[in-house]
Design a protein around this motif. Sequence first.
Motif, PDB file in Angstrom:
ATOM      1  N   GLU B  45      58.082  31.076  21.892  1.00  0.00           N
ATOM      2  CA  GLU B  45      59.021  30.949  22.917  1.00  0.00           C
ATOM      3  C   GLU B  45      59.587  32.438  23.582  1.00  0.00           C
ATOM      4  OE1 GLU B  45      61.527  28.369  20.677  1.00  0.00           O
ATOM      5  OE2 GLU B  45      60.192  27.072  20.690  1.00  0.00           O
ATOM      6  N   GLN B  46      59.215  33.418  22.645  1.00  0.00           N
ATOM      7  CA  GLN B  46      59.587  34.509  22.937  1.00  0.00           C
ATOM      8  C   GLN B  46      58.888  35.116  24.486  1.00  0.00           C
ATOM      9  OE1 GLN B  46      58.705  37.268  19.906  1.00  0.00           O
ATOM     10  NE2 GLN B  46      59.471  39.344  20.861  1.00  0.00           N
ATOM     11  N   MET B  47      59.908  35.563  25.195  1.00  0.00           N
ATOM     12  CA  MET B  47      59.493  35.985  26.375  1.00  0.00           C
ATOM     13  C   MET B  47      59.432  37.363  26.602  1.00  0.00           C
ATOM     14  SD  MET B  47      61.329  33.173  28.863  1.00  0.00           S
ATOM     15  CE  MET B  47      62.666  32.293  28.044  1.00  0.00           C
ATOM     16  N   ALA B  49      59.368  39.955  29.302  1.00  0.00           N
ATOM     17  CA  ALA B  49      59.434  39.710  30.738  1.00  0.00           C
ATOM     18  C   ALA B  49      58.907  40.814  31.503  1.00  0.00           C
ATOM     19  CB  ALA B  49      61.120  39.945  31.067  1.00  0.00           C
ATOM     20  N   ARG B  50      58.552  41.976  30.776  1.00  0.00           N
ATOM     21  CA  ARG B  50      57.664  42.884  31.664  1.00  0.00           C
ATOM     22  C   ARG B  50      56.090  42.610  31.673  1.00  0.00           C
ATOM     23  NH1 ARG B  50      59.450  47.677  28.491  1.00  0.00           N
ATOM     24  NH2 ARG B  50      60.287  46.006  27.308  1.00  0.00           N
ATOM     25  N   SER B  51      55.684  41.418  30.806  1.00  0.00           N
ATOM     26  CA  SER B  51      54.173  41.239  30.822  1.00  0.00           C
ATOM     27  C   SER B  51      54.128  39.980  31.590  1.00  0.00           C
ATOM     28  CB  SER B  51      53.869  41.376  29.396  1.00  0.00           C
ATOM     29  OG  SER B  51      54.213  42.630  28.839  1.00  0.00           O
ATOM     30  N   ARG B  52      54.608  39.608  32.338  1.00  0.00           N
ATOM     31  CA  ARG B  52      54.373  38.329  32.685  1.00  0.00           C
ATOM     32  C   ARG B  52      52.899  38.303  33.654  1.00  0.00           C
ATOM     33  NH1 ARG B  52      59.769  36.060  35.155  1.00  0.00           N
ATOM     34  NH2 ARG B  52      60.929  37.867  34.615  1.00  0.00           N
ATOM     35  N   LEU B  53      52.159  36.861  33.314  1.00  0.00           N
ATOM     36  CA  LEU B  53      50.663  36.776  33.716  1.00  0.00           C
ATOM     37  C   LEU B  53      49.874  38.076  33.253  1.00  0.00           C
ATOM     38  CD1 LEU B  53      51.603  35.238  36.913  1.00  0.00           C
ATOM     39  CD2 LEU B  53      50.753  34.084  34.858  1.00  0.00           C
ATOM     40  N   ALA B  54      49.935  38.528  32.239  1.00  0.00           N
ATOM     41  CA  ALA B  54      49.217  39.729  31.912  1.00  0.00           C
ATOM     42  C   ALA B  54      47.851  39.187  31.402  1.00  0.00           C
ATOM     43  CB  ALA B  54      50.024  40.537  30.770  1.00  0.00           C
ATOM     44  N   ALA B  55      46.883  40.115  31.686  1.00  0.00           N
ATOM     45  CA  ALA B  55      45.449  39.623  31.210  1.00  0.00           C
ATOM     46  C   ALA B  55      45.235  39.860  29.693  1.00  0.00           C
ATOM     47  CB  ALA B  55      44.623  40.333  31.907  1.00  0.00           C
ATOM     48  N   SER B  57      44.669  41.311  26.274  1.00  0.00           N
ATOM     49  CA  SER B  57      44.659  42.738  25.927  1.00  0.00           C
ATOM     50  C   SER B  57      45.019  42.727  24.481  1.00  0.00           C
ATOM     51  CB  SER B  57      46.041  43.420  26.853  1.00  0.00           C
ATOM     52  OG  SER B  57      47.071  42.796  26.276  1.00  0.00           O
ATOM     53  N   ALA B  58      45.004  43.826  24.014  1.00  0.00           N
ATOM     54  CA  ALA B  58      45.130  44.062  22.300  1.00  0.00           C
ATOM     55  C   ALA B  58      46.236  43.594  22.035  1.00  0.00           C
ATOM     56  CB  ALA B  58      45.083  45.530  22.024  1.00  0.00           C
ATOM     57  N   ALA B  59      47.288  43.793  22.824  1.00  0.00           N
ATOM     58  CA  ALA B  59      48.821  43.116  22.601  1.00  0.00           C
ATOM     59  C   ALA B  59      48.903  41.715  22.551  1.00  0.00           C
ATOM     60  CB  ALA B  59      49.932  43.774  23.358  1.00  0.00           C
ATOM     61  N   HIS B  60      48.225  40.970  23.722  1.00  0.00           N
ATOM     62  CA  HIS B  60      48.404  39.803  23.970  1.00  0.00           C
ATOM     63  C   HIS B  60      46.916  39.186  23.940  1.00  0.00           C
ATOM     64  CE1 HIS B  60      52.610  39.588  24.364  1.00  0.00           C
ATOM     65  NE2 HIS B  60      52.334  40.739  25.189  1.00  0.00           N
ATOM     66  N   LEU B  61      46.054  38.672  22.722  1.00  0.00           N
ATOM     67  CA  LEU B  61      44.859  38.670  22.856  1.00  0.00           C
ATOM     68  C   LEU B  61      44.331  37.533  23.870  1.00  0.00           C
ATOM     69  CD1 LEU B  61      43.946  38.709  19.166  1.00  0.00           C
ATOM     70  CD2 LEU B  61      43.192  40.224  20.658  1.00  0.00           C
ATOM     71  N   PHE B  62      45.336  36.441  24.051  1.00  0.00           N
ATOM     72  CA  PHE B  62      44.929  35.474  24.974  1.00  0.00           C
ATOM     73  C   PHE B  62      45.679  35.638  26.490  1.00  0.00           C
ATOM     74  CE2 PHE B  62      42.325  33.809  22.026  1.00  0.00           C
ATOM     75  CZ  PHE B  62      42.687  32.534  21.565  1.00  0.00           C
ATOM     76  N   GLY B  63      46.437  36.700  26.503  1.00  0.00           N
ATOM     77  CA  GLY B  63      47.161  36.970  27.750  1.00  0.00           C
ATOM     78  C   GLY B  63      48.494  36.292  27.667  1.00  0.00           C
ATOM     79  N   THR B  64      49.453  36.173  28.810  1.00  0.00           N
ATOM     80  CA  THR B  64      50.561  35.831  28.645  1.00  0.00           C
ATOM     81  C   THR B  64      50.702  34.585  29.737  1.00  0.00           C
ATOM     82  OG1 THR B  64      51.555  37.431  30.028  1.00  0.00           O
ATOM     83  CG2 THR B  64      51.669  37.922  27.862  1.00  0.00           C
ATOM     84  N   ARG B  69      55.276  34.640  28.018  1.00  0.00           N
ATOM     85  CA  ARG B  69      55.026  33.983  26.560  1.00  0.00           C
ATOM     86  C   ARG B  69      53.673  34.168  26.055  1.00  0.00           C
ATOM     87  NH1 ARG B  69      57.874  28.269  27.483  1.00  0.00           N
ATOM     88  NH2 ARG B  69      56.158  28.317  28.955  1.00  0.00           N
ATOM     89  N   ASP B  70      53.470  34.478  24.819  1.00  0.00           N
ATOM     90  CA  ASP B  70      52.130  34.893  24.440  1.00  0.00           C
ATOM     91  C   ASP B  70      51.051  33.846  24.309  1.00  0.00           C
ATOM     92  OD1 ASP B  70      50.541  35.653  21.105  1.00  0.00           O
ATOM     93  OD2 ASP B  70      49.820  36.104  23.146  1.00  0.00           O
ATOM     94  N   VAL B  71      50.106  33.404  24.880  1.00  0.00           N
ATOM     95  CA  VAL B  71      49.248  32.394  25.067  1.00  0.00           C
ATOM     96  C   VAL B  71      48.834  32.065  23.706  1.00  0.00           C
ATOM     97  CG1 VAL B  71      47.318  31.289  26.008  1.00  0.00           C
ATOM     98  CG2 VAL B  71      48.837  32.535  27.351  1.00  0.00           C
TER      99      VAL B  71
END
Lengths: 338, 282, 340
Positions: B45-47, B49-55, B57-64, B69-71
């Motif tokens: 549930e953690q949002m 805010a600065r990484s919405r719809l992010a592709a 990446s290393a921080a979010h392996l499946f994007g947001t 929210r981390d996919v």
Amino acid sequence: MRPDSDTILVADDVSVRFPIGAGMFGRGGVSLTAVDHVSFSLKAGESLAIVGESGCGKTTLGMACAGLSTPTEGRILVEGVDIAGIGRRERHRMRRRLQVVFQDPMSSLNPKMRVGDIVAEPLVVHRIGSAASRRERVAYLLSRVGLAPDYAQRFPHELSGGQRQRVGIARALATEPRLIIADEPVSALDISIKAQIINLLADLRDEFNLSFLVVSHDFSIVEYLCDNVAVMYLGKIVEFGPTESVLRAPRHPYTQSLLDSIPDARDPERAFSLPDIGELPSPLNPPAGCGFHPRCPRALEICARVAPAPVAPLPGTMVRCHLFGAEGAAAPTFQEPA
Amino acid sequence: MSVAATSPARRLLARYSLLAIGAGFLVVLVLAAVLAPLIAPYSPEQMFARSRLAAPSAAHLFGTDHLGRDVLSRVLFGARTSLYVATVSVAISLAIGVPIGIVAAYYKKIDNIVMRAIDVLFSFPPVLMAIFIVAVLGPGMLNAMIAIGITYIPRFARVIRAQALIVVEMTYIRSAKSIGASTPRILLRHVLPNVTSILIVQLSLNFSTAIIAESSLSFLGLGVQPPQPSWGAMLDQGRAVVELAPWVSIYPGLAIFLTVFAMNLVGDSLRDFLDPRLRGVI
Amino acid sequence: MSAATPQPSPQPSAPMVLDVRDLTTTFMSMKGPLVAVDGVNLSLRAGQALGIIGESGSGKSVTALSLVRLLPPRATTISASRLAIAGQETTGLSPDELADIRGRLVGMIFQDPMTALNPTMRIGEQIAETARRHLSMSREQAHAHAVAMLEKVRIPEARKRADAYPHEMSGGMLQRAMIAMGLSCSPRLIIADEPTTALDVTIQLQILKLIGGLCRETGTSLMLISHDFGVVASLVQRVMVMYAGQTVEQGAVQDIFRDAYHPYTQGLINSMPGGGRDFSGGRRRLAEIPGTMPSLSNPPAGCRFMARCPRAMEVCRTPPPVVPMPNDREVRCWLYAARQ
């Protein structure tokens, strides 16, 4: 040889009919008469064989005697009690005294149950003994039928046909029954295994003073196990008598044909020289008069018109054939050994 | 001169490799679902805010997703939901369908009535049926489980009945009657154990349909309610942004696809494996 | 001469219909390789009839199926130093060539006609099918041929029966239809595997007479497989007794019956009751062979019958030789090895 003379099983004018193709609301259908006014009695310690070919009704009769189906007419009396009229508890008690050994060793044992549980099941169902005493009894029964006690852990598919049949026999003995009804107990077995099982049944009969009702088309078990034999054809008993006399000197022409048809390795040509007697008729459409007359090499004119009544040429025997009635008065055909 | 056979080891491998792959994936899936709180990088549930719809990446392996929210975390927690709902609904179908099937096979007189009723239920397309029930009961995870459970009762009843009809004709049933066994004993001790192999196969196949049904219901907003993560709901949310941020839809979709595929592989292989006629001959 | 006695052994110059040496058939099972048939030799000349006697597990049916390769190909290995049918070596043949031989040179009659016939095809069609394939007949010709075959096996109203489905006919009728199918392409050899076991006793006799009569009439050789000595003795001159995948005794059927050499054969004959004719009364025991046939996945090293043999000796732990005996007989037993 026969300590008590009470009668253990009586079939009293039993008929079993099955409706075939009944119309709407059960009207206007044809019915198949599988068992046609059959009567016999079996004393304690005696054994009776019911022989015949397919469609003669012997299995239906056997199942009715075992209480697994209800006769359409007539009564079955087990130890003097009509089994149709008894309540649930009495019927349950009856099942302790009467056990059944079935034909097909492949499908007569639950493949998911271990042998020990299969043999113990009658004890469990009738709440006999404790878990420990049941285990002992199972071990005893298994060894009595010629299986090592460690067979109790095995599953049916690990056993051969003969071994499975032994398990079926062990189970039938569990509640110390007085009467065992056996439906083709050795038909599915090889010759050498058949001999073992027949000997086993004979030994058990003597040791436990059992009565047997054996349904079979195989004369080998009849010869070695049963005191009397009843020959069935199209639902009727056509001949009855002590095994020795029926097999050595059959009266009814059907019995004669049946015995003649068994190929004898010692004299193979004999069977081949006898006349063809044609196909078995369908039980749905039995011939008029005597059911055997279209195939009978000795048919008289009356046989096509009138069904013969049973006569008793000697005490303890019966034959249903015009040759032995008032019209015939023939002597039984004696067979000289070849 | 001889007519040779291929080696048994090779044939064993060929036949059961599919089962191994499918089973392997499912084990991974179950572990992932169970261990989600430990292995997910973030809370579902953690949002951010600065990484919405992010592709990815290393921080979010499946994007947001559109709320940041981390996919990956949501897919992991979504696995829990899907597996939980599927398990409970299959259990409901089984608990009601199997007794119906067995009793119908044993008592020919009630067989007709019961099976006609089952046929009526069977004639509805399953997902529509589930939707209808949820519409009546109201959306939510519990109602979704009930709805899916009820929908698949006819399938179990029919399959079990077919097998039970064969079992009931077996001599050992007649033999049990001749001993004096009571009807409940016969049904439980003699009929039921001999329909388990077909039951297991049906169970595994049904599991995959339950996953799809749950996803469908969630997709329509009728199943698990937000913010609880669910693969179907994620697909729904991803629809609007599928051109901008396909990863929001791809990963949950892939998860559904792989789970169903694996479950079907297992189900098919189990059917062959448990068939006594094929046992012993390779 | 009675209706069905086969002709006496034909001249040695009669052509060989079956010549098999060292036939070995191995199944790949979960427990490892299982040798169902172990080095069996068979020979049959035109017009002759051979019986194979054995119990379950003896390998008798597998032998027959191996001859025509009717076993699952990927799980079975069949090897032989010679496997000739009607003079033609068959081991290197392709499946198509083998299919050609089946039906044209070899006709089969199986045990249970209910399962051996296709329930969705009419009887006449099934017979016509073989005729069209092997005899290149047209549809009408094949149908007429099928009806003629049904008449030959004495099925009443053959024309009508040709349009019947298997479930509409009795066991005896179906077996006649199977015989018609087996004979339809005038094969040189008929293999009958327990053809009468599933039938009633009175029908059994008729079927045996039919098979014997037709084979004699057409000069077809017969291989009859059974567990019943009586059935076999009525139709064949020579018999081979099999036990646990091997041949234990061979010879003329009356010779063996009068005086069997191998203890297993003796035991089998003694286990057979008199068939009702020889009844001497009383509750006596049948002579029995104790124990059971060894499992083929792990056969004993020496004589396979040793564990059950009343005359076993120490030397029986090694494989017994096949000993030729007078009158064209053979026995695989140490008891007779000294005469070699």
